[in-house]
Design an enzyme around this catalytic site. Sequence first.
Site, mmCIF file in Angstrom:
data_model
loop_
_atom_site.group_PDB
_atom_site.id
_atom_site.type_symbol
_atom_site.label_atom_id
_atom_site.label_comp_id
_atom_site.label_asym_id
_atom_site.label_seq_id
_atom_site.Cartn_x
_atom_site.Cartn_y
_atom_site.Cartn_z
ATOM 1 N N PRO A 153 0.822 -1.215 0.000
ATOM 2 C CA PRO A 153 0.000 0.000 0.000
ATOM 3 C C PRO A 153 0.856 1.265 0.000
ATOM 4 C CG PRO A 153 -0.080 -1.096 2.158
ATOM 5 C CD PRO A 153 0.693 -1.990 1.246
ATOM 6 N N ASP A 154 0.344 2.334 -0.624
ATOM 7 C CA ASP A 154 1.061 3.619 -0.571
ATOM 8 C C ASP A 154 0.650 4.357 0.692
ATOM 9 O OD1 ASP A 154 -1.468 4.522 -1.131
ATOM 10 O OD2 ASP A 154 -0.996 5.499 -3.015
ATOM 11 N N PHE A 155 0.985 5.636 0.798
ATOM 12 C CA PHE A 155 0.601 6.416 1.980
ATOM 13 C C PHE A 155 -0.832 6.927 1.870
ATOM 14 C CE2 PHE A 155 4.793 8.271 3.923
ATOM 15 C CZ PHE A 155 5.010 7.058 4.548
ATOM 16 N N ARG A 156 -1.108 7.606 0.721
ATOM 17 C CA ARG A 156 -2.284 8.477 0.707
ATOM 18 C C ARG A 156 -3.475 8.014 -0.112
ATOM 19 N NH1 ARG A 156 2.159 11.203 0.821
ATOM 20 N NH2 ARG A 156 2.547 12.592 2.572
ATOM 21 N N ASN A 227 10.895 5.046 -2.478
ATOM 22 C CA ASN A 227 10.463 3.774 -1.905
ATOM 23 C C ASN A 227 11.569 3.095 -1.113
ATOM 24 O OD1 ASN A 227 8.083 4.325 -3.060
ATOM 25 N ND2 ASN A 227 8.206 2.808 -4.700
ATOM 26 N N ILE A 228 11.114 2.319 -0.142
ATOM 27 C CA ILE A 228 12.063 1.646 0.747
ATOM 28 C C ILE A 228 11.901 0.130 0.633
ATOM 29 C CG2 ILE A 228 12.339 3.542 2.395
ATOM 30 C CD1 ILE A 228 9.997 2.509 3.976
ATOM 31 N N ASP A 229 11.223 -0.284 -0.455
ATOM 32 C CA ASP A 229 10.909 -1.711 -0.581
ATOM 33 C C ASP A 229 11.950 -2.496 -1.374
ATOM 34 O OD1 ASP A 229 10.395 -0.936 -3.239
ATOM 35 O OD2 ASP A 229 8.243 -0.770 -2.898
ATOM 36 N N HIS A 246 14.913 7.977 0.277
ATOM 37 C CA HIS A 246 14.435 7.859 1.653
ATOM 38 C C HIS A 246 15.006 6.624 2.345
ATOM 39 C CE1 HIS A 246 10.812 10.668 0.667
ATOM 40 N NE2 HIS A 246 11.972 11.274 0.647
ATOM 41 N N CYS A 254 22.047 2.255 14.909
ATOM 42 C CA CYS A 254 21.458 2.817 16.125
ATOM 43 C C CYS A 254 20.972 4.227 15.813
ATOM 44 C CB CYS A 254 22.514 2.861 17.218
ATOM 45 S SG CYS A 254 21.977 3.811 18.658
ATOM 46 N N CYS A 257 23.459 6.705 18.299
ATOM 47 C CA CYS A 257 24.908 6.888 18.071
ATOM 48 C C CYS A 257 25.304 6.484 16.656
ATOM 49 C CB CYS A 257 25.721 6.116 19.103
ATOM 50 S SG CYS A 257 25.723 4.333 18.857
ATOM 51 N N CYS A 278 21.251 -1.248 20.363
ATOM 52 C CA CYS A 278 22.647 -0.982 19.995
ATOM 53 C C CYS A 278 23.577 -1.630 21.019
ATOM 54 C CB CYS A 278 22.858 0.532 19.956
ATOM 55 S SG CYS A 278 24.560 1.011 19.695
ATOM 56 N N GLY A 317 3.779 7.652 -9.829
ATOM 57 C CA GLY A 317 3.288 7.090 -8.570
ATOM 58 C C GLY A 317 3.719 7.821 -7.316
ATOM 59 N N SER A 319 2.833 11.459 -4.756
ATOM 60 C CA SER A 319 2.015 12.651 -4.527
ATOM 61 C C SER A 319 2.898 13.898 -4.456
ATOM 62 C CB SER A 319 1.231 12.495 -3.222
ATOM 63 O OG SER A 319 2.146 12.356 -2.149
ATOM 64 N N ASN A 342 0.331 9.048 -13.282
ATOM 65 C CA ASN A 342 -0.206 8.924 -11.923
ATOM 66 C C ASN A 342 -1.725 8.833 -11.972
ATOM 67 O OD1 ASN A 342 0.894 8.845 -9.243
ATOM 68 N ND2 ASN A 342 -0.130 10.772 -8.791
#
Length: 388
Positions: A153-156, A227-229, A246, A254, A257, A278, A317, A319, A342
């Site tokens: 799923p996306d955010f919005r 994306n972080i996938d 991102h 950590c 630190c 940590c 894709g 916003s 989009n």
Amino acid sequence: MMITRSRKGLTDLATKQSHERKAGPLPSPKYHAGRISEVAQHKDEVKSPTMKTEARVVSNTTRIKPATVLSESLDSVLSKNFCQLTLGERNRSEIRTGKVNQKVDITAIHPPYSTRRGHSLCLEDIVGFIKQKRTKNIIVMAGAGISTASGIPDFRSPGTGLYANLKKYNIPYPEAIFDIKFFTCDPRPFFLLAKELYPGKHKPNYVHYFVRMLHEKGLLLRMYTQNIDSLETIAGIPPEKLVEAHGTFSTASCHLCYTMYPAKEAKKEIMSGKIPRCKICLGTVKPDVVFFGEELPERFFLHSKDFAKADLLIVMGTSLQIEPFGSIINTVRPTVPRLLLNKDHVGPFKREALKKTDVVELGDLTESVKKLVSMLGWHDELKELMEN
Ligand code: CNA
């Protein structure tokens, strides 16, 4: 990937924690240059240094041309002015000194994007530029919408987006789940979500392979993804062609630190419901995804060179609501075509009167990309790429 964070972030945290003790709930995230933040309303065109330079050229042109205007048709004057806007310094001086009649090869310096002078570009034009190899430095800017077809799923998106389904996380506002200050107070909501988002469960889709295809054809300058996938990497887009703006789940550290922590170990602990700590300072370890209030990876700042070189920008894709990612779209040269694929209008594509070099293709992303691929005649090659 290294994530850089500033000491100032820690100072802010202390300020915020004391603010919370005195004044109650956390304020919403605000914009800090270079640090990830969310904006309620997208700012319109950011004036880049390039745009300022071009503006100077226009005014020079207007000063030195009055006699010419009388003797030439408006069309040809506009045409020369358009050339001046797109030429380098050497060629501008050639025009001023009258050498322009010696036929400067404009296309060799910067391709003229408009086939019929003055008209607004459309998808067919973009396809034409790619086919004719006029665009060899394509930048793709992507967001969560490219992975919805992979089941993430996306955010919005109303109804299906993460923001519409956050009740189970027990957080005061949706962005809190990715807010570093909130995370410091309570990391549990993020870890609950991380269990769902961790790469490994999902496969890249047609859209990811389309970007890989651009690379295979030697046309991709860089892909900037929020994306972080990790689906871009799984689709075979090489690391040097990718900016994970991102961050990523593929490393962990950590959050206090910044000592690196084995990513596999962190994943194992998070998946089994534990909070990784940590080994140096006992701070909470998190995957190196960038939270609101954190600095972006150094690699993101490649954009200052890349966007000046781009000859086509494809936005897919997203916003464009997260800063500073959302604003770099305005740092390509003013004559460079920008294509939005989009479900809805976003960022500068929301304007009623679109820039003539902006093209919008609304609808489901996979369908739009399939249409583009078939117009380019790449369908079979792309199918083969996906199968192999
Ligand atoms: P967003 O704000 O949720 O916007 C997504 C955009 O994509 C919206 O405009 C949607 O209309 C559009 N969209 C969604 N599905 C489709 C589709 N099938 N066809 C066409 N358009 C579609 O997400 P952004 O990427 O703009 O926000 C950036 C955040 C989201 C980053 O910080 C990410 O880390 C974060 N995020 C990433 C993932 C992921 O890695 N897959 C998932 C969820 C959130």
